[in-house]
Design an enzyme around this catalytic site. Structure first.
Site, short mmCIF file in Angstrom:
data_model
loop_
_atom_site.label_atom_id
_atom_site.label_comp_id
_atom_site.label_asym_id
_atom_site.label_seq_id
_atom_site.Cartn_x
_atom_site.Cartn_y
_atom_site.Cartn_z
N ASP A 53 14.52 -1.15 37.43
CA ASP A 53 15.88 -0.98 37.92
C ASP A 53 16.82 -0.62 36.76
O ASP A 53 16.74 -1.21 35.68
CB ASP A 53 16.31 -2.32 38.54
CG ASP A 53 17.59 -2.24 39.33
OD1 ASP A 53 17.60 -1.54 40.36
OD2 ASP A 53 18.58 -2.90 38.94
N GLU A 69 -2.41 -4.22 27.89
CA GLU A 69 -3.25 -5.41 27.73
C GLU A 69 -4.10 -5.66 28.97
O GLU A 69 -5.04 -6.45 28.96
CB GLU A 69 -2.38 -6.67 27.51
CG GLU A 69 -1.59 -6.68 26.22
CD GLU A 69 -0.47 -7.74 26.27
OE1 GLU A 69 -0.43 -8.58 27.20
OE2 GLU A 69 0.38 -7.69 25.35
C1 GLC Z 1 19.74 -0.22 41.27
C2 GLC Z 1 19.28 -0.64 42.64
C3 GLC Z 1 20.48 -0.95 43.46
C4 GLC Z 1 21.21 -2.09 42.82
C5 GLC Z 1 21.57 -1.77 41.37
C6 GLC Z 1 21.97 -2.99 40.63
O1 GLC Z 1 20.44 0.95 41.31
O2 GLC Z 1 18.47 0.35 43.19
O3 GLC Z 1 20.16 -1.26 44.78
O4 GLC Z 1 22.39 -2.39 43.52
O5 GLC Z 1 20.48 -1.23 40.69
O6 GLC Z 1 20.85 -3.79 40.38
#
Ligand code: GLC
Length: 587
Positions: free
Chosen positions: A235, A298
């Site tokens: 993310d 790993e």
């Molecule tokens: C990313 C995720 C989204 C979230 C953001 C903050 O873009 O896909 O859904 O709100 O990160 O974590």
């Protein structure tokens, strides 16, 4: 021309996949499965709800795995199911190594992995390293500790500006709207420091220059790898390092809320490049991924990392997938390209060139839980930057039939391209964005932080329909649903589409079967000219793919007339390829 688009080709090696022991099926090394994989994104809240509380869960997913075997996907990416106060639908993690009771238990996760592996489906877990929840143990400790303490140094605390420190340390805006800083009250009750949150104020950003943070995340990776995870979708993989000194910055009005991904200008065919922000795409992120690459090494099997990095141009994004970093990055410039043939040809060319230059496969993606579903987006008639969403007052609302026709054509085009492809749950049913959600049902922090100016992302997150006429369309047995489902979704329900010739589900099933049979994911693109400006045409491993993105029908040349139609996203009669239609031909 012979029409065989309902045919089911024999697949090499297809058999009773459930008989394969998990280790046998999934720990092979050297096959680099991710280079051509089709990965299905499950948004756990909205996929299937076993306990009937209106919120999807891990046992629900396990109970529906056969539908994914039937669809023909190689892996599943699970959006977050970790312990979380759910201020941002789970992207606000309070405990990275546990399952939130809303979604089940660690045992449920283990069962899901075992059942998926028994079906030769890999499991990719969502890792949220840019920020934690404000309810994470570390953040609570930081609030209780003094300015300058090691506890605060795990996050980005700064003194405010002005004589009394009452102004935020800089002018950064949160992705969800409003300021990116919140002032805390010190333990002694006085107004205190500020902390940075690129997203909601419940999502404090970690300080990734801190070794303690790095070490903790190595441990989190190992925790899930030990439990059999085949990799991670990372993310905000372009946000973890901030420019030294945290300088002021005002983003350009035309950019999406996540930065980057300017996309391709359909007029000029140029990649739109936006200036880079001091919090997006900083060079320092790469050493983190090189480190994680070693952690994954790993482990036996081919474990992978996939970057959510909204950076442009594509040559910059390709840095995330250099040989010692990640395996894949979501191709957002492709997602953001309008249904326009010249722009599509450019973005496909640029993607193959940019990723190819570093030895990585391109990925292709049209929808996910953060963008307007492509069955609606491709028929919007006015600009709609990522994060804005679509709601009752949005101008230029899409016509459903047009959106569905284009979505089917766009998906048929995408699934013929070499590289990895991502499918977002429900797109295989042709689901549109839910535009008419009542205001009081909305939950995306974007909606609240912009006082309803941006609708945000709820419209693509509504629980998906399995069974026409059933409570909650078979999402569960009670009829409860955390976001209301529209009344007119019977025709989208999976059971209505299963085995129905011409349904979107059958189109996807066939596309995935053919893609595998012809090894399209491992092939290449050879452009075919001569169809005019509105058409994207190429061949890949002996399959001729022709997509008409224009408004008028196109006549196919005589030499294609005895070709066999392997797949068509719409009805083909004679040699006429209608508008918004893609066809796959074999000679
Ligand atoms: C990313 C995720 C989204 C979230 C953001 C903050 O873009 O896909 O859904 O709100 O990160 O974590």
């Amino acid at each position: 021309m012979t029409i065989t688009s309902d045919a089911t080709p024999e697949l090499p090696g297809e058999g009773s996949v459930t008989d394969i022991a998990p280790e046998q099926a999934l720990t092979t090394t050297g096959d680099e499965w991710w280079r051509s994989a089709v990965i299905y994104q499950i948004y756990p809240r909205s996929f299937a709800d076993a306990n009937g509380d209106g919120m999807g869960d891990l046992p629900g997913i396990t109970s529906r795995l056969d539908s994914l075997t039937d669809l023909g996907v190689d892996a599943i990416w699970l959006s977050p199911f970790f312990t979380s106060p759910q201020k941002d639908a789970g992207y606000d993690v309070a405990d990275y190594c546990d399952v939130d009771p809303l979604f089940g238990t660690l045992d449920d996760f283990d069962r899901l992995v075992a059942e998926a592996h028994a079906r030769s489906i890999r499991i990719i877990v969502d890792l949220v390293p840019n920020h934690s929840s404000s309810e994470h143990e570390w953040f609570k400790q930081a609030l209780a500790a003094a300015p300058g303490s090691p506890e605060r140094a795990r996050y980005l605390f700064r003194d405010g500006k002005g004589a009394d420190g009452s102004e935020a340390p800089n002018n950064w805006e949160s992705v969800f709207g409003g300021p990116a800083w919140t002032r805390v009250t010190e333990p002694d009750g006085t107004p205190g420091q500020w902390y940075l949150h690129l997203f909601d104020q419940s999502q404090p950003d970690f300080d990734w220059t801190n070794d303690e943070v790095r070490e903790r995340f190595r441990g989190i990776l190992r925790f899930w790898l030990d439990r059999g995870a085949d990799g991670f979708r990372v993310d905000v993989a372009h946000g973890m390092i901030k420019e030294d000194g945290l300088p002021d910055y005002t983003p350009p009005a035309e950019g999406g809320s996540m930065g980057g991904a300017g996309g391709i200008d359909p007029e000029t065919g140029e990649q739109i490049e936006l200036p880079s922000a001091p919090y997006w795409g900083q060079e320092g992120v790469h050493e983190i991924y090189r480190d994680w690459h070693k952690v994954l090494d790993e482990y036996e099997g081919e474990r992978v990392l996939c970057a959510e990095a909204w950076v442009d141009p594509l040559s910059k994004m390709a840095k995330w997938v250099r040989p010692d970093e990640m395996q894949q990055a979501f191709n957002f410039p492709y997602l953001e390209t309008p249904w326009n043939a010249p722009a599509l040809r450019v973005v496909i060319d640029e993607s193959l060139a940019a990723f190819g230059a570093v030895g990585a496969p391109s990925t292709w993606v049209l929808s996910n839980h953060d963008v307007v579903r492509h069955a609606s987006r491709l028929a919007l008639t006015v600009e709609n930057p990522q994060g804005a969403g679509v709601g009752p007052k949005t101008p230029g609302k899409p016509v459903r039939e047009v959106g569905l026709r284009r979505a089917r054509a766009a998906s048929a085009l995408m699934l013929a391209l070499p590289g990895g492809a991502y499918i977002y749950q429900g797109e295989e049913l042709g689901l549109p964005e839910v535009i008419d959600l009542p205001d009081e049902a909305r939950q995306d922090p974007t909606w609240f932080r912009t006082n309803g100016e941006r609708y945000g992302r709820d419209g693509c997150r509504v629980p998906i329909p399995w069974q026409a006429g059933a409570p909650a369309y078979g999402f569960n047995e009670t009829g409860a649903s955390w976001l209301p489902q529209p009344d007119d979704w019977d025709d989208y329900a999976r059971d209505r589409q299963e085995g129905t010739p011409g349904s979107t589900l059958e189109l996807y099933r066939l596309a995935l079967q053919l893609r595998r049979a012809h090894q399209l994911g491992l092939g290449g693109v050879t452009w075919i000219d001569g169809f005019g400006d509105d058409v994207v045409a190429f061949s890949n491993n002996g399959v001729t793919v022709i997509a008409n993105a224009g408004e008028t029908a196109v006549e196919l040349p005589a030499d294609l007339l005895d070709a066999e139609v392997l797949l068509a996203s719409g009805t083909i009669e004679g040699a006429i390829l209608p508008a918004d239609t893609t066809v796959w031909l074999a000679r």
